[in-house]
Design an enzyme around this catalytic site. Structure first.
Site, PDB file in Angstrom:
ATOM      1  N   SER A 121     -12.417 -29.830  50.256  1.00 15.13           N
ATOM      2  CA  SER A 121     -13.869 -29.859  50.446  1.00 15.13           C
ATOM      3  C   SER A 121     -14.461 -28.636  49.760  1.00 15.13           C
ATOM      4  O   SER A 121     -13.744 -27.650  49.518  1.00 15.13           O
ATOM      5  CB  SER A 121     -14.177 -29.784  51.945  1.00 15.13           C
ATOM      6  OG  SER A 121     -15.561 -29.555  52.171  1.00 15.13           O
ATOM      7  N   TYR A 149     -13.113 -26.734  60.693  1.00 15.89           N
ATOM      8  CA  TYR A 149     -13.114 -27.500  59.435  1.00 15.89           C
ATOM      9  C   TYR A 149     -12.934 -26.561  58.246  1.00 15.89           C
ATOM     10  O   TYR A 149     -12.113 -26.819  57.356  1.00 15.89           O
ATOM     11  CB  TYR A 149     -14.438 -28.266  59.336  1.00 15.89           C
ATOM     12  CG  TYR A 149     -14.516 -29.256  58.198  1.00 15.89           C
ATOM     13  CD1 TYR A 149     -14.034 -30.550  58.344  1.00 15.89           C
ATOM     14  CD2 TYR A 149     -15.093 -28.910  56.974  1.00 15.89           C
ATOM     15  CE1 TYR A 149     -14.121 -31.481  57.303  1.00 15.89           C
ATOM     16  CE2 TYR A 149     -15.188 -29.820  55.934  1.00 15.89           C
ATOM     17  CZ  TYR A 149     -14.701 -31.108  56.103  1.00 15.89           C
ATOM     18  OH  TYR A 149     -14.789 -32.021  55.070  1.00 15.89           O
TER      19      TYR A 149
HETATM   20  P1  NAD Z   1     -14.671 -40.943  57.103  1.00 15.54           P
HETATM   21  O1  NAD Z   1     -14.913 -40.650  58.545  1.00 15.54           O
HETATM   22  O2  NAD Z   1     -15.385 -42.074  56.466  1.00 15.54           O
HETATM   23  O3  NAD Z   1     -13.118 -41.133  56.838  1.00 15.54           O
HETATM   24  C1  NAD Z   1     -12.147 -40.407  57.504  1.00 15.54           C
HETATM   25  C2  NAD Z   1     -10.909 -41.248  57.539  1.00 15.54           C
HETATM   26  O4  NAD Z   1      -9.900 -40.564  58.271  1.00 15.54           O
HETATM   27  C3  NAD Z   1     -11.145 -42.589  58.255  1.00 15.54           C
HETATM   28  O5  NAD Z   1     -10.456 -43.601  57.585  1.00 15.54           O
HETATM   29  C4  NAD Z   1     -10.546 -42.331  59.622  1.00 15.54           C
HETATM   30  O6  NAD Z   1     -10.105 -43.522  60.251  1.00 15.54           O
HETATM   31  C5  NAD Z   1      -9.387 -41.436  59.237  1.00 15.54           C
HETATM   32  N1  NAD Z   1      -8.833 -40.710  60.368  1.00 15.54           N
HETATM   33  C6  NAD Z   1      -9.480 -39.931  61.278  1.00 15.54           C
HETATM   34  N2  NAD Z   1      -8.589 -39.503  62.204  1.00 15.54           N
HETATM   35  C7  NAD Z   1      -7.382 -39.988  61.847  1.00 15.54           C
HETATM   36  C8  NAD Z   1      -6.086 -39.895  62.411  1.00 15.54           C
HETATM   37  N3  NAD Z   1      -5.853 -39.215  63.536  1.00 15.54           N
HETATM   38  N4  NAD Z   1      -5.076 -40.549  61.796  1.00 15.54           N
HETATM   39  C9  NAD Z   1      -5.293 -41.280  60.674  1.00 15.54           C
HETATM   40  N5  NAD Z   1      -6.501 -41.396  60.095  1.00 15.54           N
HETATM   41  C10 NAD Z   1      -7.525 -40.756  60.686  1.00 15.54           C
HETATM   42  O7  NAD Z   1     -14.952 -39.581  56.347  1.00 15.54           O
HETATM   43  P2  NAD Z   1     -14.922 -39.180  54.807  1.00 15.54           P
HETATM   44  O8  NAD Z   1     -16.185 -38.465  54.552  1.00 15.54           O
HETATM   45  O9  NAD Z   1     -14.536 -40.307  53.957  1.00 15.54           O
HETATM   46  O10 NAD Z   1     -13.763 -38.076  54.832  1.00 15.54           O
HETATM   47  C11 NAD Z   1     -12.546 -38.228  54.137  1.00 15.54           C
HETATM   48  C12 NAD Z   1     -12.032 -36.854  53.755  1.00 15.54           C
HETATM   49  O11 NAD Z   1     -12.940 -36.264  52.820  1.00 15.54           O
HETATM   50  C13 NAD Z   1     -11.905 -35.888  54.922  1.00 15.54           C
HETATM   51  O12 NAD Z   1     -10.736 -35.101  54.786  1.00 15.54           O
HETATM   52  C14 NAD Z   1     -13.131 -35.019  54.777  1.00 15.54           C
HETATM   53  O13 NAD Z   1     -12.974 -33.758  55.339  1.00 15.54           O
HETATM   54  C15 NAD Z   1     -13.261 -34.971  53.261  1.00 15.54           C
HETATM   55  N6  NAD Z   1     -14.585 -34.596  52.776  1.00 15.54           N
HETATM   56  C16 NAD Z   1     -15.662 -35.369  53.035  1.00 15.54           C
HETATM   57  C17 NAD Z   1     -16.914 -34.979  52.542  1.00 15.54           C
HETATM   58  C18 NAD Z   1     -18.157 -35.790  52.777  1.00 15.54           C
HETATM   59  O14 NAD Z   1     -19.254 -35.298  52.465  1.00 15.54           O
HETATM   60  N7  NAD Z   1     -18.081 -37.005  53.261  1.00 15.54           N
HETATM   61  C19 NAD Z   1     -17.031 -33.798  51.814  1.00 15.54           C
HETATM   62  C20 NAD Z   1     -15.895 -33.033  51.587  1.00 15.54           C
HETATM   63  C21 NAD Z   1     -14.677 -33.448  52.064  1.00 15.54           C
END
Ligand code: NAD
Length: 257
Positions: free
Chosen positions: A139, A152
């Site tokens: 991130s 986080y």
């Molecule tokens: P999201 O909530 O859409 O997806 C998260 C995924 O992780 C989902 O599929 C969820 O089911 C899964 N998950 C959660 N707990 C879990 C567990 N215990 N076991 C297995 N799977 C689990 O969120 P996202 O935004 O797509 O996030 C995905 C990644 O990207 C994360 O690591 C997040 O920190 C990172 N990220 C997101 C953003 C953003 O702006 N959306 C920015 C930077 C980084």
């Protein structure tokens, strides 16, 4: 190196960025293993939909990334793991003194420790096959901080450190390990932060998006899951064979500030 027929395991991929990455890799002919902690008909239907759209083999495997043994079982059950995308992640926003210890533990386990367990389980097979790609979805918060996101930010900085270490441990092998550092992407994880932030700052949804979320994203646009999938695909390509142990920001200029 042709990517057709290789297998990618993407943790946390029934939603958001993980699903977007899975879709882009499948479009390139890569078989995909989807994952989350649930085991619903919709989870398996997502895999079937990707297989029907792209012609690759797509499967869904339930495994809880908060548990080390489940992380390792995911890799074993996948049967093959040429490309590992450590993406599963959760968020919790609260001042340090109010931050629940259970949330801290869960964020460190899911966002950081899972990448250690899956990589440790996958690397032997990559070595045996003479090729591997490890892609950690970190991130902008792996490179900078924001208030109220202690767990986080700590976990994502940890992911960047782990990425560097794995990159060094595999530097003389045809295996790379890199972290993608997205800025804000409008996924369910980000949607979930909007109501609390509206309350915290007494703002409308539009004001939260513009004045809080995209405040630090100079492009003033969300990054998309397709763009992150494309970045992951680049890291799998021969062009990226010497890119290892580093970070690629997809953040509209956030970390240039
Ligand atoms: P999201 O909530 O859409 O997806 C998260 C995924 O992780 C989902 O599929 C969820 O089911 C899964 N998950 C959660 N707990 C879990 C567990 N215990 N076991 C297995 N799977 C689990 O969120 P996202 O935004 O797509 O996030 C995905 C990644 O990207 C994360 O690591 C997040 O920190 C990172 N990220 C997101 C953003 C953003 O702006 N959306 C920015 C930077 C980084």
């Amino acid at each position: 190196m042709s990517l057709t027929g290789k297998t990618a395991v993407i943790t946390g991929s029934n939603s958001g960025i993980g699903l977007g990455v899975a879709r882009e890799l499948a479009k390139a002919g890569i078989n995909v293993v989807l994952n989350s902690y649930t085991d619903n008909a919709e989870d398996h239907a997502l895999a079937a939909e990707i297989a029907a759209q792209t012609g690759v083999t797509a499967r869904y495997i339930q495994a809880d990334m908060s548990k080390g043994e489940d992380c390792r079982r995911l890799i074993a059950d996948a049967g093959a793991c040429d490309i590992l995308v450590n993406n599963a992640g959760i968020q919790h926003v609260a001042p340090l003194e109010e931050f629940p210890g259970s949330k801290w533990d869960a964020i460190i386990a899911i966002n950081l420790s899972s990448a250690f367990h899956t990589t440790a389980a996958a690397i032997t097979g990559m070595r045996a096959n003479g090729w591997g790609r490890i892609i950690n979805i970190a991130s902008a918060h792996g490179l900078t901080a924001s208030p109220y996101k202690s767990a986080y930010v700590a976990a994502k900085h940890g992911v960047v450190g782990l990425t560097k270490t794995i990159g060094l441990e595999t530097a003389q092998e045809p295996i790379t390990c890199n972290a993608i550092c997205p800025g804000y992407v409008l996924t369910p994880l980000v949607e979930a932060q909007i109501p609390d932030t509206m309350k915290e700052y007494d703002m409308t949804r539009e004001e939260v998006i513009k004045n809080v979320m995209l405040k630090r994203q100079p492009s003033k646009e969300f990054a998309t899951t397709e763009q992150l999938g494309g970045t992951a695909l680049y890291l799998c390509s021969d062009a990226a064979a010497q890119v290892t142990g580093t970070t690629i920001s997809v953040d509209g200029g956030w970390t240039a500030l």
